[in-house]
Write a protein that holds these residues in place. Sequence first.
Motif, short mmCIF file in Angstrom:
data_model
loop_
_atom_site.label_atom_id
_atom_site.label_comp_id
_atom_site.label_asym_id
_atom_site.label_seq_id
_atom_site.Cartn_x
_atom_site.Cartn_y
_atom_site.Cartn_z
N GLY A 303 0.77 -1.28 0.06
CA GLY A 303 -0.05 -0.05 0.03
C GLY A 303 0.86 1.22 0.00
N LYS A 304 2.00 1.07 -0.55
CA LYS A 304 2.88 2.42 -0.38
C LYS A 304 2.52 3.28 -1.16
CE LYS A 304 6.66 -0.06 -1.74
NZ LYS A 304 5.81 -1.27 -1.83
N THR A 305 2.19 3.17 -2.54
CA THR A 305 1.59 4.08 -3.50
C THR A 305 0.05 4.74 -2.95
OG1 THR A 305 2.73 3.03 -5.30
CG2 THR A 305 0.95 4.66 -5.89
N THR A 306 -0.52 3.89 -2.58
CA THR A 306 -1.73 4.19 -1.92
C THR A 306 -1.58 5.20 -0.86
OG1 THR A 306 -2.96 2.34 -2.51
CG2 THR A 306 -3.96 3.74 -0.76
N LEU A 307 -0.73 4.98 0.26
CA LEU A 307 -0.47 6.00 1.39
C LEU A 307 0.12 7.18 0.66
CD1 LEU A 307 -0.18 6.99 4.04
CD2 LEU A 307 1.70 5.54 4.53
N THR A 308 1.16 7.23 -0.30
CA THR A 308 1.73 8.42 -0.68
C THR A 308 0.74 9.32 -1.60
OG1 THR A 308 3.58 7.05 -1.27
CG2 THR A 308 3.42 9.04 -2.55
N ARG A 309 -0.23 8.49 -2.21
CA ARG A 309 -1.27 9.45 -2.85
C ARG A 309 -2.12 10.24 -1.69
NH1 ARG A 309 -3.06 5.01 -5.91
NH2 ARG A 309 -2.15 4.79 -7.99
N ALA A 310 -2.41 9.59 -0.61
CA ALA A 310 -3.23 10.07 0.66
C ALA A 310 -2.29 11.27 1.12
CB ALA A 310 -3.52 9.12 1.59
N LEU A 311 -0.86 11.21 1.36
CA LEU A 311 0.04 11.98 1.77
C LEU A 311 0.00 13.33 0.91
CD1 LEU A 311 3.11 10.01 2.88
CD2 LEU A 311 1.40 11.01 4.31
N CYS A 312 -0.02 13.01 -0.41
CA CYS A 312 -0.08 14.15 -1.42
C CYS A 312 -1.33 14.94 -1.23
CB CYS A 312 0.09 13.74 -2.87
SG CYS A 312 2.05 13.02 -3.11
N ASP A 313 -2.34 14.11 -0.96
CA ASP A 313 -3.71 15.09 -0.92
C ASP A 313 -3.71 16.11 0.04
OD1 ASP A 313 -6.82 14.88 -1.30
OD2 ASP A 313 -6.57 14.70 0.99
N GLN A 314 -2.78 15.93 0.98
CA GLN A 314 -2.54 17.10 2.04
C GLN A 314 -1.79 18.29 1.55
OE1 GLN A 314 -3.91 17.09 4.96
NE2 GLN A 314 -4.89 15.16 4.53
N ILE A 315 -1.21 18.18 0.38
CA ILE A 315 -0.48 19.25 -0.28
C ILE A 315 -1.65 20.14 -0.59
CG2 ILE A 315 0.87 20.19 -2.00
CD1 ILE A 315 2.03 17.28 -2.35
N PRO A 316 -1.41 21.61 -0.19
CA PRO A 316 -2.35 22.83 -0.30
C PRO A 316 -2.66 22.76 -1.79
CG PRO A 316 -0.75 23.48 1.20
CD PRO A 316 -0.44 22.23 0.66
N ALA A 317 -3.96 23.10 -1.96
CA ALA A 317 -4.40 23.10 -3.39
C ALA A 317 -3.75 23.87 -4.27
CB ALA A 317 -5.98 23.09 -3.60
N GLY A 318 -3.21 25.19 -3.92
CA GLY A 318 -2.45 26.03 -5.09
C GLY A 318 -1.41 25.71 -5.30
N GLU A 319 -0.74 24.83 -4.60
CA GLU A 319 0.80 24.50 -4.89
C GLU A 319 1.10 23.76 -6.31
OE1 GLU A 319 3.56 22.97 -2.37
OE2 GLU A 319 2.67 23.58 -0.36
N ARG A 320 1.98 23.97 -6.82
CA ARG A 320 2.42 23.44 -8.35
C ARG A 320 3.17 22.21 -8.09
NH1 ARG A 320 -1.52 26.92 -8.82
NH2 ARG A 320 -1.65 27.86 -11.02
N ILE A 321 2.87 21.19 -8.63
CA ILE A 321 3.35 19.72 -8.28
C ILE A 321 4.18 19.18 -9.48
CG2 ILE A 321 3.08 17.59 -7.41
CD1 ILE A 321 0.68 18.63 -5.95
N ALA A 322 5.33 18.46 -9.29
CA ALA A 322 6.03 17.80 -10.44
C ALA A 322 6.14 16.33 -9.82
CB ALA A 322 7.17 18.53 -10.85
N THR A 323 5.90 15.37 -10.67
CA THR A 323 6.16 13.86 -10.28
C THR A 323 6.97 13.47 -11.35
OG1 THR A 323 4.21 13.15 -11.55
CG2 THR A 323 3.84 13.77 -9.17
N PHE A 324 8.15 12.33 -10.71
CA PHE A 324 8.95 11.89 -11.40
C PHE A 324 8.83 10.40 -11.34
CE2 PHE A 324 10.13 16.15 -10.26
CZ PHE A 324 10.45 16.66 -11.34
N GLU A 325 8.49 9.48 -12.46
CA GLU A 325 8.28 8.08 -12.26
C GLU A 325 8.90 7.32 -13.49
OE1 GLU A 325 4.51 7.13 -10.14
OE2 GLU A 325 3.96 8.95 -11.43
N THR A 326 9.50 6.16 -13.19
CA THR A 326 9.84 5.32 -14.31
C THR A 326 8.65 4.77 -15.02
OG1 THR A 326 9.90 3.31 -12.67
CG2 THR A 326 12.07 4.33 -13.21
N GLU A 327 7.30 4.63 -14.61
CA GLU A 327 6.02 4.34 -15.03
C GLU A 327 5.20 4.97 -14.22
OE1 GLU A 327 7.85 1.51 -13.93
OE2 GLU A 327 9.05 1.42 -15.79
N TYR A 328 4.37 5.92 -14.89
CA TYR A 328 3.23 6.67 -14.13
C TYR A 328 2.45 5.38 -13.19
CZ TYR A 328 3.51 10.47 -17.45
OH TYR A 328 4.08 11.45 -18.04
N GLU A 329 2.51 5.94 -11.74
CA GLU A 329 1.82 5.07 -10.87
C GLU A 329 0.71 6.11 -10.02
OE1 GLU A 329 2.94 1.07 -9.22
OE2 GLU A 329 4.93 2.39 -9.52
#
Length: 530
Positions: A303-329
Amino acid sequence: MTADPRTRPAPETDPAALPYFTAPVPHDLPPNRRRPTNPWVGAGQPETDDATRADVHGTWSGPVAGHRPGAVRDGTARGVLDRSVPVDWSMVAKLRKLVSDEQGERFAPGTDDLVREEAGKEAINRLVKQASTDRRNDGKAGFTTAQREALKEAVFNRLFRMGRLQPLLDNDQVENIEIYGHRNVQLQLADGTWLTGEPVADSDDELIRLVQDIASRTTSGSRPFSEHNPYVDMRLPNSGARLAASAWVTDRPVVVIRRHRLVQVTLDHLVELGMLSPVAASFLAAAVRARKSIVVSGAASAGKTTLTRALCDQIPAGERIATFETEYELGLQDLRPNVIAWEARPGSGEVGLDGRQAGESTISEALRRSFRYNRSRLIVGEVRGSEVWPMIKAMESGTGSVSTTHATSASAAIRKLVTCAMEGEEQVTHELATSKLAYAIDLIVHIDLSYDPTREAARRQVAEIIAVAPGERETGYAATPIFARGPDGDAVPAFMPGEYQELEAYGFDRHGFTQELAAGRTGTSAGVRS
């Protein structure tokens, strides 16, 4: 858990009904959370059960043949695929070739996929109708409605979807698919149990060709899969799944497909599912808002990716985010309007003067270029090897990054990342790698995955949250358990370093932490149970 000051939309479904941790997948997911299993809806009117009249209409718009998501086996609520209508796969191969040849003559390269699919449906309808007529002319029984639908579905999937894998990907109760040679198909359901599936190819060579075909039309560009490139990793389009395959270097072709079913998820959801306590959730939420850099560790499917999504949900809505992955997950680009998602791309062909294959795009390069894109959060996804250096650079930028890695404990995650850093760059010593990681990482959150045979369910729970800092001479870092593994395996309050008390200003329930810590020390409680 302290309420999030941001306004959050209502969850798509009752979190208690989410099946990721303890229960089978519900069949009544809202429309935006599931893909239609029948690609022919809207292609024509439903056929009559009369075989002769149905041949005249020649359309396919009924339910998928033999696909029963709600099927029950052995008295348990396990969804299984019950293909009650057998499919003539040799006929599928023949019709696929006819349609493919027809499209090759009709369409130029680069033609829109939807145009090809609509034309493909018309051709498949016509050819299946003709095949049924030919059978009757030969004195054989024509195809029944169910047989026609199954045949059309199979041909369409082979041309435009994932072939014989598609029914498995359409089944919401199948979480993981493992294939060891074309005959040995193992399916893991949402409750953690395993079932044996039907073959997905008639030979190992056909299985390899299927993977090659899928790899050639991924959304991120063609990915080579051959004797010279015996491994392939890719995201499957429109399915929320990741495929890894190998051949030629294994005794038989091996294909493993992992599905991510919880995409729009919050820490509140995970609290209700028993993955972590409200106090631990409030701590992690505050840590994200305070821009602490976090590594989530655990076994595969923990459940690592699931928890990571939940953590990223806490990033304030106005912030600009960049993600870097070998395959989109992570899929944050599908949840927020201000996300740039970079995906690594393997090269092909000869190596150039710069030492890289033509077309290659790395996470390191994307990270370096991202600094021109006004991003306030840099998130490197899974770290398996050389990705550790982009992760360190993202964390050193002070943006409050989040990454995942495979490990058996929080301390083991540090050792794993040190090894990755030493392997990823030449002349990197153990001391340098440890020092870099100790300064970059603030917290490591470890998830345990276990299986409860009494409930026939997988149990995923946060077991540790440790603070990492430069320190001890022997190890090169200091690891302080803020939440330690309790008697039941849950993460329970252990110690609060002074520098983390400031998280109370970001919503951390410090009073609840103190109460649970005191209760645990007096023996009246071992922490919140999941």
